[in-house]
Scaffold this motif. Structure first.
Motif, PDB file in Angstrom:
ATOM      1  N   ASP A 226     -31.192  -5.854   0.264  1.00 48.27           N
ATOM      2  CA  ASP A 226     -31.696  -4.623   0.369  1.00 48.27           C
ATOM      3  C   ASP A 226     -33.400  -4.784   0.323  1.00 48.27           C
ATOM      4  OD1 ASP A 226     -31.338  -1.542  -0.637  1.00 48.27           O
ATOM      5  OD2 ASP A 226     -33.219  -2.010  -1.284  1.00 48.27           O
ATOM      6  N   LEU A 227     -33.911  -4.135   1.472  1.00 44.82           N
ATOM      7  CA  LEU A 227     -35.308  -4.392   1.815  1.00 44.82           C
ATOM      8  C   LEU A 227     -36.222  -3.577   0.824  1.00 44.82           C
ATOM      9  CD1 LEU A 227     -35.381  -3.856   5.803  1.00 44.82           C
ATOM     10  CD2 LEU A 227     -35.702  -5.918   4.402  1.00 44.82           C
ATOM     11  N   GLY A 228     -35.755  -2.648   0.188  1.00 45.72           N
ATOM     12  CA  GLY A 228     -36.640  -2.124  -0.867  1.00 45.72           C
ATOM     13  C   GLY A 228     -37.863  -1.342  -0.287  1.00 45.72           C
ATOM     14  N   PRO A 229     -38.797  -0.969  -1.245  1.00 48.42           N
ATOM     15  CA  PRO A 229     -38.865  -1.073  -2.750  1.00 48.42           C
ATOM     16  C   PRO A 229     -38.014   0.224  -3.066  1.00 48.42           C
ATOM     17  CG  PRO A 229     -41.009   0.064  -1.757  1.00 48.42           C
ATOM     18  CD  PRO A 229     -40.134  -0.302  -0.585  1.00 48.42           C
ATOM     19  N   ARG A 230     -37.568  -0.232  -4.486  1.00 52.46           N
ATOM     20  CA  ARG A 230     -36.787   1.064  -5.296  1.00 52.46           C
ATOM     21  C   ARG A 230     -37.418   0.991  -6.722  1.00 52.46           C
ATOM     22  NH1 ARG A 230     -31.970   2.520  -3.245  1.00 52.46           N
ATOM     23  NH2 ARG A 230     -31.373   1.418  -1.356  1.00 52.46           N
ATOM     24  N   PRO A 231     -37.174   2.297  -7.055  1.00 50.93           N
ATOM     25  CA  PRO A 231     -37.692   2.397  -8.545  1.00 50.93           C
ATOM     26  C   PRO A 231     -36.910   1.658  -9.528  1.00 50.93           C
ATOM     27  CG  PRO A 231     -36.524   4.357  -7.893  1.00 50.93           C
ATOM     28  CD  PRO A 231     -36.799   3.644  -6.635  1.00 50.93           C
ATOM     29  N   VAL A 232     -37.588   1.062 -10.500  1.00 54.02           N
ATOM     30  CA  VAL A 232     -36.606   0.281 -11.419  1.00 54.02           C
ATOM     31  C   VAL A 232     -35.906   1.259 -12.492  1.00 54.02           C
ATOM     32  CG1 VAL A 232     -36.857  -1.499 -13.400  1.00 54.02           C
ATOM     33  CG2 VAL A 232     -38.132  -1.672 -11.074  1.00 54.02           C
ATOM     34  N   GLY A 233     -34.584   0.937 -12.568  1.00 57.45           N
ATOM     35  CA  GLY A 233     -33.714   1.668 -13.643  1.00 57.45           C
ATOM     36  C   GLY A 233     -33.844   1.180 -15.020  1.00 57.45           C
ATOM     37  N   ALA A 234     -33.751  -0.219 -14.847  1.00 54.80           N
ATOM     38  CA  ALA A 234     -33.710  -0.813 -16.316  1.00 54.80           C
ATOM     39  C   ALA A 234     -33.854  -2.336 -16.104  1.00 54.80           C
ATOM     40  CB  ALA A 234     -32.415  -0.606 -17.151  1.00 54.80           C
ATOM     41  N   ILE A 235     -34.286  -2.998 -17.121  1.00 45.95           N
ATOM     42  CA  ILE A 235     -34.512  -4.507 -17.229  1.00 45.95           C
ATOM     43  C   ILE A 235     -33.529  -5.079 -18.298  1.00 45.95           C
ATOM     44  CG2 ILE A 235     -35.931  -6.356 -17.584  1.00 45.95           C
ATOM     45  CD1 ILE A 235     -38.487  -4.518 -16.579  1.00 45.95           C
ATOM     46  N   TYR A 236     -32.657  -5.736 -17.787  1.00 46.47           N
ATOM     47  CA  TYR A 236     -31.549  -6.344 -18.986  1.00 46.47           C
ATOM     48  C   TYR A 236     -31.944  -7.921 -19.088  1.00 46.47           C
ATOM     49  CZ  TYR A 236     -28.992  -2.202 -17.639  1.00 46.47           C
ATOM     50  OH  TYR A 236     -28.681  -0.745 -17.440  1.00 46.47           O
ATOM     51  N   LEU A 237     -32.067  -8.040 -20.440  1.00 50.90           N
ATOM     52  CA  LEU A 237     -32.185  -9.535 -20.843  1.00 50.90           C
ATOM     53  C   LEU A 237     -30.675 -10.209 -21.448  1.00 50.90           C
ATOM     54  CD1 LEU A 237     -35.352  -8.925 -23.096  1.00 50.90           C
ATOM     55  CD2 LEU A 237     -35.188  -9.434 -20.661  1.00 50.90           C
ATOM     56  N   LEU A 238     -30.122 -11.177 -20.608  1.00 53.46           N
ATOM     57  CA  LEU A 238     -28.929 -11.404 -20.767  1.00 53.46           C
ATOM     58  C   LEU A 238     -28.671 -12.254 -21.756  1.00 53.46           C
ATOM     59  CD1 LEU A 238     -27.809 -12.183 -16.781  1.00 53.46           C
ATOM     60  CD2 LEU A 238     -27.830  -9.886 -18.153  1.00 53.46           C
ATOM     61  N   GLU A 239     -27.689 -12.413 -22.588  1.00 59.08           N
ATOM     62  CA  GLU A 239     -27.229 -13.383 -23.733  1.00 59.08           C
ATOM     63  C   GLU A 239     -25.917 -13.441 -23.596  1.00 59.08           C
ATOM     64  OE1 GLU A 239     -28.609 -11.736 -27.387  1.00 59.08           O
ATOM     65  OE2 GLU A 239     -30.781 -12.011 -27.102  1.00 59.08           O
ATOM     66  N   ARG A 240     -25.538 -14.526 -23.103  1.00 61.01           N
ATOM     67  CA  ARG A 240     -24.254 -14.917 -22.941  1.00 61.01           C
ATOM     68  C   ARG A 240     -23.178 -15.711 -24.128  1.00 61.01           C
ATOM     69  NH1 ARG A 240     -22.817 -18.472 -17.750  1.00 61.01           N
ATOM     70  NH2 ARG A 240     -24.064 -19.984 -18.923  1.00 61.01           N
ATOM     71  N   GLY A 241     -22.232 -15.263 -24.554  1.00 68.36           N
ATOM     72  CA  GLY A 241     -21.279 -16.174 -25.294  1.00 68.36           C
ATOM     73  C   GLY A 241     -21.320 -15.723 -26.681  1.00 68.36           C
ATOM     74  N   HIS A 242     -22.361 -14.876 -27.073  1.00 72.67           N
ATOM     75  CA  HIS A 242     -22.551 -14.342 -28.544  1.00 72.67           C
ATOM     76  C   HIS A 242     -21.672 -12.983 -28.686  1.00 72.67           C
ATOM     77  CE1 HIS A 242     -25.252 -17.499 -28.940  1.00 72.67           C
ATOM     78  NE2 HIS A 242     -26.095 -16.831 -27.745  1.00 72.67           N
ATOM     79  N   GLU A 243     -20.936 -12.550 -27.872  1.00 67.23           N
ATOM     80  CA  GLU A 243     -20.464 -11.060 -28.248  1.00 67.23           C
ATOM     81  C   GLU A 243     -19.048 -11.290 -27.773  1.00 67.23           C
ATOM     82  OE1 GLU A 243     -21.925  -8.727 -29.675  1.00 67.23           O
ATOM     83  OE2 GLU A 243     -24.373  -9.455 -29.467  1.00 67.23           O
ATOM     84  N   GLU A 244     -18.051 -10.489 -28.506  1.00 65.63           N
ATOM     85  CA  GLU A 244     -16.549 -10.552 -27.843  1.00 65.63           C
ATOM     86  C   GLU A 244     -16.299  -9.308 -26.729  1.00 65.63           C
ATOM     87  OE1 GLU A 244     -14.061  -9.728 -31.322  1.00 65.63           O
ATOM     88  OE2 GLU A 244     -14.426 -11.622 -32.128  1.00 65.63           O
ATOM     89  N   SER A 245     -17.192  -8.462 -26.724  1.00 66.94           N
ATOM     90  CA  SER A 245     -17.163  -7.536 -25.567  1.00 66.94           C
ATOM     91  C   SER A 245     -18.685  -7.171 -25.019  1.00 66.94           C
ATOM     92  CB  SER A 245     -16.638  -6.470 -25.926  1.00 66.94           C
ATOM     93  OG  SER A 245     -17.261  -5.625 -27.082  1.00 66.94           O
ATOM     94  N   VAL A 246     -18.970  -6.602 -24.007  1.00 64.74           N
ATOM     95  CA  VAL A 246     -20.344  -6.252 -23.404  1.00 64.74           C
ATOM     96  C   VAL A 246     -21.129  -5.302 -24.710  1.00 64.74           C
ATOM     97  CG1 VAL A 246     -21.671  -5.365 -21.426  1.00 64.74           C
ATOM     98  CG2 VAL A 246     -19.454  -6.654 -21.206  1.00 64.74           C
ATOM     99  N   VAL A 247     -22.146  -5.615 -24.769  1.00 66.85           N
ATOM    100  CA  VAL A 247     -23.126  -5.057 -25.787  1.00 66.85           C
ATOM    101  C   VAL A 247     -24.541  -4.744 -25.092  1.00 66.85           C
ATOM    102  CG1 VAL A 247     -24.163  -4.624 -27.901  1.00 66.85           C
ATOM    103  CG2 VAL A 247     -21.921  -5.727 -27.932  1.00 66.85           C
ATOM    104  N   ILE A 248     -24.742  -3.437 -25.144  1.00 65.82           N
ATOM    105  CA  ILE A 248     -26.234  -3.148 -24.478  1.00 65.82           C
ATOM    106  C   ILE A 248     -26.966  -2.316 -25.592  1.00 65.82           C
ATOM    107  CG2 ILE A 248     -27.519  -1.852 -22.777  1.00 65.82           C
ATOM    108  CD1 ILE A 248     -25.193  -2.305 -20.715  1.00 65.82           C
ATOM    109  N   GLU A 249     -28.010  -3.058 -25.928  1.00 63.15           N
ATOM    110  CA  GLU A 249     -28.967  -2.453 -26.886  1.00 63.15           C
ATOM    111  C   GLU A 249     -30.513  -2.473 -26.269  1.00 63.15           C
ATOM    112  OE1 GLU A 249     -26.823  -4.431 -30.600  1.00 63.15           O
ATOM    113  OE2 GLU A 249     -28.562  -5.306 -29.712  1.00 63.15           O
TER     114      GLU A 249
END
Length: 319
Positions: A226-249
């Motif tokens: 995608d050539l962009g630019p685009r407005p930013v919807g969100a910034i996600y900080l990934l943490e793998r392996g500490h949850e049993e399902s997907v959690v967004i906070e």
């Protein structure tokens, strides 16, 4: 002379880069020029009195492997001893290559430390994050080593989301509006990622850097750019392996600023420069304008599609 689009800048270069590049718009005037010249040993003396940064890591000769100097008010010098000097000026980057046999390093350095520094000098934050187009917005994915950022970015591109940036997300804020610029149409994949996500191509790919295993893969062999630019919807900080399902906070503002500072591509380099105060204020404005969220998810390729869906649902909930 080659014309290309690099982090949103219409760029005129005096050489073809080995890394895939987005084509420039024929009607747009150049905003950045890049040239690569043989180094003149007589001009390789660095202004040591104006050192802004000397890395703790040393090269084989015992010199700091990354060095940053202020030549004058309008020019910075980023030096990689024994490899190249890069002079950064407004609208211009000049590389002076020590040895033509090291030409393969031009892409590595230009598309990493050098462009990140140039962006920051132009008031554009360079975050150590991948970026993808999700709907009409950009989504940024950051994470510490082992969080799965590279795999998540690759999996989303393979699933149909368009790549905007593989490793450096160029973000700028103006009166509360935050946009992300597109970088260049390449992904760096491990052989395992290549085998899982790039099917039936029958191609071999060069290493991005001879000292590291990741391969340079045109995004066209995986998905779309995608050539962009685009407005930013969100910034996600990934943490793998500490949850049993997907959690967004959503993170509270103070922690969001601290996390954005931690995920700046050159934060450790620029923190000792005169830019520090303005950068912190820029990060604070960014954190107040765009939600910064922790995204925890279970380990395993089988969970990636659930993360994709969670991101889409989270963005839709904002509207």
């Amino acid at each position: 002379m080659p014309r290309l689009r690099l982090f949103g800048f219409e760029t005129l270069a005096d050489m073809d880069l080995a890394t895939p590049m987005a084509e420039s718009s024929p009607s747009a005037g150049p905003e950045l020029s890049f040239s690569c010249l043989p180094a003149d040993p007589a001009k390789m003396q660095a202004p040591t009195d104006n050192a802004l940064y000397l890395s703790n890591s040393l090269n084989g000769s015992g010199d700091p492997s990354v060095q940053l100097f202020e030549v004058n008010e309008s020019t910075w010098l980023m030096r990689f001893p024994g490899i190249a000097d890069f002079y950064l000026m407004s609208g211009e980057i000049e590389c002076r290559l020590v040895d033509p046999r090291l030409a393969f390093m031009v892409d590595v350095l230009l598309l990493g430390h050098v462009m990140a520094c140039y962006l920051e000098r132009q008031g554009i934050l360079a975050l150590h994050a991948g970026a993808l187009a999700v709907g009409h917005r950009a989504v940024l994915l950051a994470g510490q080593r082992g969080a799965g950022k590279s795999t998540m970015v690759t999996s989303m591109v393979a699933a149909g989301f368009s790549l905007m940036a593989d490793d450096i997300a160029a973000v700028e804020e103006n009166t509360g509006v935050v946009i992300c610029r597109s970088a260049f149409p390449q992904v760096k994949l491990t052989p395992e990622q290549l085998g899982r996500f790039v099917k039936g191509k029958g191609r071999s790919y060069p290493r991005f850097h001879p000292g590291f295993p990741k391969l340079s893969v045109p995004v066209a062999d995986l998905g779309n750019f995608d050539l962009g630019p685009r407005p930013v919807g969100a910034i996600y900080l990934l943490e793998r392996g500490h949850e049993e399902s997907v959690v967004i906070e959503t993170l509270p503002p103070a922690r969001a600023v601290a996390e954005l500072a931690r995920h700046s591509f050159l934060g450790h380099v620029l923190e000792a420069t005169p830019m520090l105060r303005d950068r912190f204020a820029h990060l604070a404005r960014l954190a107040s304008a765009v939600p910064v969220k922790r995204l925890g998810y279970p380990d395993g390729f089988c969970h990636l599609a659930d993360v994709h869906a969670a991101i889409e649902n989270d963005l839709e909930a904002k509207e």
